[in-house]
Design a protein around this motif. Sequence first.
Motif, PDB file in Angstrom:
ATOM      1  N   ASP A 174      -1.529   9.630   4.784  1.00 45.54           N
ATOM      2  CA  ASP A 174      -2.177  10.437   3.752  1.00 45.54           C
ATOM      3  C   ASP A 174      -2.061   9.717   2.415  1.00 45.54           C
ATOM      4  O   ASP A 174      -0.982   9.283   2.016  1.00 45.54           O
ATOM      5  CB  ASP A 174      -1.486  11.806   3.686  1.00 45.54           C
ATOM      6  N   ARG A 175      -3.160   9.578   1.729  1.00 45.59           N
ATOM      7  CA  ARG A 175      -3.162   8.874   0.443  1.00 45.59           C
ATOM      8  C   ARG A 175      -2.489   9.683  -0.670  1.00 45.59           C
ATOM      9  O   ARG A 175      -2.230   9.175  -1.742  1.00 45.59           O
ATOM     10  CB  ARG A 175      -4.602   8.560   0.000  1.00 45.59           C
ATOM     11  N   GLU A 180       0.832  -1.213   0.000  1.00 41.70           N
ATOM     12  CA  GLU A 180       0.000   0.000   0.000  1.00 41.70           C
ATOM     13  C   GLU A 180       0.860   1.254   0.000  1.00 41.70           C
ATOM     14  O   GLU A 180       0.443   2.304  -0.504  1.00 41.70           O
ATOM     15  CB  GLU A 180      -0.955   0.004   1.199  1.00 41.70           C
ATOM     16  N   ARG A 205       0.702   4.142  -2.893  1.00 42.16           N
ATOM     17  CA  ARG A 205       0.355   5.510  -2.517  1.00 42.16           C
ATOM     18  C   ARG A 205       1.344   6.539  -3.076  1.00 42.16           C
ATOM     19  O   ARG A 205       0.960   7.650  -3.438  1.00 42.16           O
ATOM     20  CB  ARG A 205       0.319   5.612  -0.987  1.00 42.16           C
ATOM     21  N   GLU A 212      -2.847   0.720  13.907  1.00 47.82           N
ATOM     22  CA  GLU A 212      -3.225   0.672  12.503  1.00 47.82           C
ATOM     23  C   GLU A 212      -2.398   1.677  11.712  1.00 47.82           C
ATOM     24  O   GLU A 212      -2.165   2.801  12.148  1.00 47.82           O
ATOM     25  CB  GLU A 212      -4.714   0.990  12.363  1.00 47.82           C
ATOM     26  N   ARG A 213      -1.948   1.251  10.552  1.00 49.05           N
ATOM     27  CA  ARG A 213      -1.154   2.121   9.699  1.00 49.05           C
ATOM     28  C   ARG A 213      -2.083   3.070   8.942  1.00 49.05           C
ATOM     29  O   ARG A 213      -2.872   2.636   8.106  1.00 49.05           O
ATOM     30  CB  ARG A 213      -0.325   1.305   8.709  1.00 49.05           C
ATOM     31  N   THR A 214      -1.988   4.343   9.227  1.00 46.63           N
ATOM     32  CA  THR A 214      -2.815   5.337   8.538  1.00 46.63           C
ATOM     33  C   THR A 214      -1.912   6.451   8.025  1.00 46.63           C
ATOM     34  O   THR A 214      -1.188   7.081   8.785  1.00 46.63           O
ATOM     35  CB  THR A 214      -3.872   5.935   9.478  1.00 46.63           C
TER      36      THR A 214
END
Length: 950
Positions: free
Chosen positions: A485-486, A215, A219, A481-483
């Motif tokens: 900015d997209r 991911e 991204r 959780e890995r969060t």
Amino acid sequence: MKKWTLPLLITCLAACESTSPYLDSKTDNHKVAGITFVEEIKKSGHETVIPYEKYVLDNGLTLILHTDKSDPLVHVDMTYHVGSGREEAGKSGFAHFFEHMMFQGSEHVADEQHFKLVTEAGGTMNGTTNNDRTNYFQTVPANQLEKMLWLESDRMGFLVDAVTQEKFEVQRETVKNERGQRVDNRPYGRVNERIAQALYPEGHPYSWPVIGYMEDLDRVNVNDLKAFFLRWYGPNNATLTIGGDINTTETLALVKKYFGSIPRGPEVKMPEKPTFEIKEDRYISMEDNVHLPLIYMSYPTVSVRDEDEAPLDLLSSILGGGKTSLFYKNLVKNQLTVQASVSHPCSELACTFNLYALPHPASGKSLADIEKVMRETLIEFESRGVEDDDLIKAKANMEASFVFGLQSVQGKVSQLAANQTFKGNPNYIEQDIARYAGVTKDDVMRVYKKYLKGKHGVIMSVVPKGKLDMVAAKDTFKPKERTFDRTASTSANAIKVRKVKDNFDRSVMPIAKANKPVDVPQMWQSELANGIKILGTQSTETPTTSLLLKIPAGHYFESKDKAGLVKLLAAMLNESTIIRSAEDMSNELEKLGSSVNISSTDHYLTISVNALTKHLTETMALVNEKLMKPAFIESDFIRNQNNAIQGAINNKKDAGYLATTAYRQLLHTDNIAATPNGGSEASLKNITLADVKAFYNKQVKPKDGQAIVVSDLPEKDILKVFDVFKTWQGKGEELDLTLPIPDTKMGVIYLVNKDDAAQSVIRIGKRSITQDITGEFYKSYLMNFPLGGAFNSRINLNLREDKGYTYGARSYFSADKLAGAYTASAEVRSDVTDKSIVEFVKEIKNYAENGITPEELAFMRKAINQKDALKYETPHAKLGFLAQILEHDLTPDFVKKRTEIVENITAEEINALAKKHLNLKEMLMVVVGNASVLKPQLEALGYEVIEHNI
């Protein structure tokens, strides 16, 4: 167990440079403007050093030169002090991604040209990435050095502008395929990733995998990657190490020409080592497509080359290093587990002490039970302590590892490069040896108490899908959780490329001089009175002996209903003798620093021996004891049989095994060749200890055996060593086997189900011609080379580089004296299985119909005929060469005959072979994957799809 091999010792190091008693001042003979001489290390006696000269260019590039005239080849290594540990959270996988991008062309090197140029030069190449560094390396004939420096410098100084969005997207798919093949589609493949995520604090550079999270790559944009390159891939963060048949003066001038004008990058400091503590045990778990559950315990310790690393390594050996270890005694020998081991891997910033076990289903023990035994074993160590033999084995392992590491130029260059990168001092071998030789019993007990006793770590349970009730304990830890900015953060305007100003035209590729002549090893041949034929060569580069003994008693001598018998025999010959236990045998070999491996192939029972020559006589006495005086203890047999059965069951979770087994079954009729070498669950259950004894007594005889030897000893001394076998007499039964072509239906797809497969495994092929050395089989190998026999073959460039469907695709002929096959294969993304088959068929059909191009013919000739410099360098390479001669009763001039074939084979001959052997109507296909999804897709291609069960 942590094997103290040189590559592991040098993986990740840190700190400052030290002085050496072997340092010389350099004369003015090799002065080159823009290059500063630092030191020269010479070998003057028996000291353990690799001679080298060290320089630094004005732009900060460190240069190390090692001269070795023993073979006309060079090894070029470029190591950048950047790995996944230099990445930022949320931008993982960048260093590994550049391992791929660096082969995709630069400003003056066309797409895929790097692979083509190295291959047609007769060389090999690769790149690797770990937590702490990335290296790129080539081994080529000595006349190709300038071309390699041209290639290596172009990707250092001229890569950024050549990195396009299209290349980025294709290589991103390739990396995803690599992850699918090596991680997601492999049993237990995500264990290390999950352990690291739980062990290290959030944001720690080791908390994400080297290959990265997909991911993150999805991204970011191409400018994020370019910015990473510009930050870390400057000459001042790199070490160029060149070893082999070089002229120092000429090499310095070439390095100055190609690298001297590349501007420095940003300054790079040694990375900081974050400290952390785990205050309570962290239990985590994962369901996986596996047969056997696994428990894995990991504790943080030190960092590489810390003063406590060596005693921790020795502790790991005592606890879980083979048959002399406590884990073997308490978990494996008593059949509580199928496998159990302990290791202490180290990296630049951190090390971990790892313990794992796979419970044996028949033991009735749960993961919680096994965890209890593992913890009790740690307590047992406290009372056992460290024995004298533990220290003797550690010293012997170090000595043997160092000496064997000197057998190739690549091994020596790799060590020099890593020592420089992480320690600032290429000459660090003696310090490493001293670290291990100086470990005391008190040191080992001290580190046990400091890092393990009463300490906390990560305890991971891996269980079969749907069986979470099997975990050792409920999860007590969950990573955040890995969060992120997209939106990608780097714009094109932010990329400031450092421009190179040259006084020559880099677009002109250097022309190599004529190849230096390559001498075929001088051989001697003899035959013992008992019928063993010996072929040997003397190699004086290292004081070592490598030996391969082949007894006609392989898989093909078994009956189909008892397939796997020879594998079990090999296992029993690695167990106790009537003189000593398996543990005592292992202990004696380790004290000598020798390795003896008994295994089997289709035709032979093989005994592979590697020893320091000074210990050869003692080692061969132990080999003779293994072969002549096996104890054949019932409990040993039951344990090995049970483990083999569990292995056969567990193999069915591996897609590659399923494909190979199905393919083998379909290409053969109802005979032994249709069965796996290690047998099946059913056939293994049929075997008794009496069967093994009977086969041993009937077949393990010296007559018609083959021995291949590479040693620094002359022929007469080697023959004296073989006196140990003079009482061994007899002849086994000759192989009476034919392998008829089966009546398997061709032109169809055989589909093998693997639930939730991240990738599909494809095999396309048919039975083909038997092996020869200078006939149609060899010519067919040449024919296939442009189609699927090289990295830049048609098949691989299409499926990997153009389409991004796979991590690698190939085709090849394989054969022995009884049967052969032609096979095209790949592991592909599951969502492009049908598309991959279309491309395979297109490439094979087109080549069969239209044949080879003039460019491909020229490429094949260069690539094959310029490999000679690499064929005979190491004892391992010489063993393979000599084994081929002895197996096929050849004379050394077969090399010349093959060269003439390559030079003279015509396009017409190759095209005729392609038409003959590449008829798709005569081929079948095997696909392993999620059958319920794949079947309608494959049928839509117009093929009959037959479900096949293993």
